[in-house]
Design a protein around this motif. Structure first.
Motif, PDB file in Angstrom:
ATOM      1  N   ILE A  99      -5.636   1.305  -1.542  1.00  0.00           N
ATOM      2  CA  ILE A  99      -5.693   2.487  -2.230  1.00  0.00           C
ATOM      3  C   ILE A  99      -6.127   3.759  -1.613  1.00  0.00           C
ATOM      4  N   VAL A 132       3.343   2.208  -4.277  1.00  0.00           N
ATOM      5  CA  VAL A 132       3.032   1.355  -2.849  1.00  0.00           C
ATOM      6  C   VAL A 132       4.086   0.256  -3.266  1.00  0.00           C
ATOM      7  N   CYS A 163      -3.684   0.282  -8.522  1.00  0.00           N
ATOM      8  CA  CYS A 163      -2.654   1.114  -8.446  1.00  0.00           C
ATOM      9  C   CYS A 163      -2.436   1.993  -9.742  1.00  0.00           C
ATOM     10  N   ILE A 204      -0.866   5.554  -9.268  1.00  0.00           N
ATOM     11  CA  ILE A 204       0.191   5.161  -8.181  1.00  0.00           C
ATOM     12  C   ILE A 204       0.858   4.208  -8.670  1.00  0.00           C
ATOM     13  N   PHE A 225       3.076   0.750  -8.662  1.00  0.00           N
ATOM     14  CA  PHE A 225       3.192  -0.351  -7.871  1.00  0.00           C
ATOM     15  C   PHE A 225       4.566  -0.997  -8.002  1.00  0.00           C
TER      16      PHE A 225
END
Length: 770
Positions: free
Chosen positions: A97, A108, A125, A130, A132
């Motif tokens: 992370i 990611v 995430c 973010i 995943f």
């Protein structure tokens, strides 16, 4: 409609990868600006290839051990995330992370292994804003537990393998050994002991009788606890002559679910897949439709999103019957065969689904074209019971060709260590039919060269030529039978191999030669046997045939006498006095190649590859599709070797049985099975070392008294002596050898066993293993 299969070259890292569908309305747009690849090795290289093609900025992560790795150089940005141990780098959610935040990653991609099925990464995430690239936390958690997964899919009418749930139905607690033993009696033998958590066959044990069950439970629980942090076990009926069939599914966030056909993954060793293909040669069209529909139902049961694989067991004798065993909530190692027969890029599909896009096609649009087969190239020595290998890549050839691709993590100069999974590359071939795909795969493997690290390439070629493999008569026990029947190439040098190495060693001393003899230094290093007003002096080169990837000799020293220069010499092997024993041989460099040589013996010429390994004073030779490693000892080393070998050859055998028991590679001692000073029989398990996701049992080379030099928890180096077994006097009867744990198989008798050579490795888990 999906596009037809193509083998267009997309990048240096992924040759022959098919292009994705052009019918998706968003196919021309980048789903993300920056994607971090939370993995290493060939899957990181393969993922970066798709990111590059889509114009997406790629971020690689690496441990200290991988600072010079191929995936690091391919990415736009690389971030160090910790030291070599996976727990401090690739398995560290905070490190991943932090790297994503530091590089501005929008998403990611976890690859497979490591954190790919870990809900904590997906949750972290989400907390960090973010994306995943994978399914939801709920789906990951449901399918990560085999017991829960079986309960969910059984409720949806999907058939499951009969067995225990692994948990007490009243308390919900994991069953202890006593309760599992009772469940085993109900299931019946033979059966399979499996960890509830994790996947990839790690910790699985085949048990054929009640007497073997306690040891199997102990081993499986130890591996499960160490690998997954959860020692919960379950037992299942062992399906007779099982075939491992898996179905690739793809689902979007709008409820659309399709399957992309099945893959046959029955060619396994110790529950680890070795060769995979699509489609399966077993299933008929009706069964293909039924098993595909069942896989889609499994995905719907957990509102799945992204790419996933549903695995089934199919009895070879009843191919219309199938049982669900588990779902892998990630990309699979063998995904390229599906890409080749469908024309889809599954990594791109994952990215687009993760970005919220629709699939853009329906089930009726999926058409399978031709046949594709993949073989996993491992750093391992089949001749030593498939012991994982380490070393530096001294020479490398990765060929281009029509109808194949090689997903690889290799580069010349790369150091292959023992910290991670030994998977180096995936060789994949496509053909109009199965026979053509097999032929192309064999040619790809034949043209792939790796010197400096032992691999299973020769074994793969032998396996692909087996009549049962060629005919498609497969099951999960085929490789074990193939090995037991002598299918493993011996890995030992022939006389012609020794002559080539001797000429290379001597020729390397000549001024301007490309080679480098391991010991030639100083002004006297160019001795060519020349004498004033006399015929050239014969030169003697002493060589020791070794097990590839180790300096430990397996056979007696051999002597090659060379008269003349390497480019035109008369040679004898072991001073053979017979008439006609003298042979004429020549070794000359091939222009334009750093490691290819033209080798001629008695007028018959061929091209061979040679490389000197200065780390252990040896020469690697690739010839006629085989790779051997031959040690070139100094005088001091030779004297020491002969001293150690005195009395070590029993009954005139040429296989060396030194009293020293050595670790085959770097690792950690996990168990010591005997006490210091104990008397044991030949073959008794002495020490178990864990390395490269495997447990390796080191055995007594002969009967004798054990002297230990290590303790549990110790770190050992490659070839380090972990024990010594002194011969037992004739009037002392050794204690019987301990029966091996159910997952340990004694190497077949045709394999020459050296001191300390372990049995066939037992799958353990260094996380990151697919």
């Amino acid at each position: 409609m999906l596009p037809q299969h193509t083998t267009d070259q997309l990048s240096e890292a992924s040759r022959g990868m098919p292009r994705p569908s052009s019918d998706n309305s968003s196919a021309g747009r980048r789903p993300f600006g920056t994607v971090l690849v939370a993995n290493r090795g060939e899957i990181a290289c393969r993922t970066i290839a798709t990111l590059r093609r889509l114009g997406i900025r790629s971020v690689a992560v690496h441990s200290d051990a991988d600072a010079g790795a191929r995936h690091v150089s391919l990415a736009d940005v690389a971030v160090r995330i910790g030291p070599a141990p996976a727990t401090e780098s690739y398995l560290s959610v905070p490190a991943i992370i932090d790297a994503a935040r530091a590089t501005g990653a929008d998403a990611v991609h976890p690859g497979y292994g490591f954190l790919s099925e870990n809900p904590e990464l997906a949750r972290a995430c989400a907390d960090a804003g973010i994306v995943f690239v994978g399914p939801s936390v709920a789906a990951l958690e449901a399918m990560a537990d085999k017991i829960t997964a079986k309960e969910i899919v059984a409720a949806r009418g999907v058939p499951v393998v009969p067995g225990s749930t692994g948990r007490d139905p009243v308390t919900g607690r994991a069953l202890d050994d006593e309760a599992l033993a009772r469940a085993a009696r109900d299931v019946g033998f033979p059966l399979l002991v499996k960890p509830s958590a994790g996947g990839g066959g790690k910790g699985m044990q085949v048990v054929t009788s009640a007497d073997d069950l306690p040891a199997a439970l102990a081993s499986a629980r130890r591996v499960a606890t160490r690998s997954f942090g959860d020692g919960t076990l379950l037992v299942e009926r062992l399906v007779a002559r099982p075939r491992h069939i898996e179905v690739q599914v793809l689902a979007d966030s709008r409820g659309a679910v399709v399957h992309l056909g099945e893959r046959e993954c029955s060619l396994q060793r110790r529950h680890q897949k070795v060769v995979e293909e699509a489609p399966s040669p077993l299933l008929d069209a009706a069964t293909r439709a039924r098993i595909g529909a069942a896989a889609c139902e499994v995905a719907r049961s957990v509102d799945y999103e992204g790419a996933g694989t549903v695995e089934f067991l199919v009895p070879a004798d009843d191919p219309t019957t199938f049982f669900f065993i588990e779902m892998n909530t990630r990309l699979q190692v063998e995904h390229p065969v599906t890409e080749m027969v469908t024309g889809l890029d599954l990594v791109e599909a994952q990215l687009r689904v993760a970005a919220g896009e629709a699939l853009g096609f329906a089930q009726e649009d999926v058409v399978l074209r031709g046949h594709a087969i993949e073989a996993r190239v491992y750093a391992e020595s089949p001749a030593r019971g498939f012991l994982p290998a380490t070393g530096e890549v001294l020479a490398l050839t990765e060929p281009d060709g029509e109808g194949w691709r090689l997903d690889s993590s290799l580069t010349e100069g790369l150091r292959v260590g023992g910290d991670y999974d030994p998977l180096l590359a995936k060789a994949v071939a496509h053909g109009a039919d199965r026979a053509q795909a097999l032929d192309r795969l064999d040619r790809l493997l034949a043209e792939t060269l790796v010197l400096g690290v032992d691999t299973n390439i020769g074994f793969l070629r032998a396996l692909l030529g087996d009549p049962d493999v060629r005919s498609g008569d497969l099951d999960t026990g085929l490789i074990e039978r193939f090995v037991a029947a002598g299918g493993v190439p011996p890995g030992t040098a022939t006389e012609d191999d020794l002559v080539a190495v001797a000429l290379f060693s001597l020729g390397a001393r000549a001024p301007g030669s490309r080679g480098a003899t391991p010991h030639a230094t100083g002004p006297w290093g160019s001795d060519d046997g020349w004498r004033l007003n006399a015929a050239p002096r014969p030169r003697r080169v002493t060589l020791v045939d070794t097990a590839p990837g180790t300096t430990t000799p397996t056979r007696a020293p051999r002597e090659v006498t060379v008269t003349g220069e390497a480019s035109d010499a008369v040679v004898h092997v072991d001073g053979d006095p017979r008439p006609g024993a003298a042979r004429r041989a020549a070794l000359t460099p091939v222009a334009g190649s750093a490691h290819a040589w033209r080798y001629v013996v008695d007028g018959v010429g061929e091209t061979v590859d040679l490389a000197a390994d200065h780390t252990d004073a040896s020469v690697w030779l690739a010839r006629e599709g085989r790779v051997v490693q031959v040690a070139v000892p100094t005088r001091a080393e030779l004297l020491a070797l002969r001293a150690a070998a005195r009395g070590a050859y029993a009954d005139g055998a040429d296989v060396l049985t030194s009293p020293d028991v050595r670790a085959g590679m770097p690792g950690t001692v996990v168990t010591v099975a005997v006490a210091d000073g104990e008397t044991v029989a030949a073959g008794a398990v002495l020490v178990t070392v864990e390395a490269m996701k495997m447990e390796h049992a080191l055995r007594a080379p002969h009967a004798g008294v054990v002297r230990l030099t290590i303790r549990p928890g110790d770190l050992v180096r490659r070839d380090e002596v972990v024990a010594r077994v002194d011969q037992v006097p004739d009037d002392v009867s050794p204690a019987p050898a301990d029966g091996p744990a159910p997952a340990v198989v004694t190497p077949p008798s045709h394999v020459p066993t050296q001191a300390g050579t372990p049995a066939v490795p037992v799958p353990s888990h260094t996380p990151g293993a697919p």
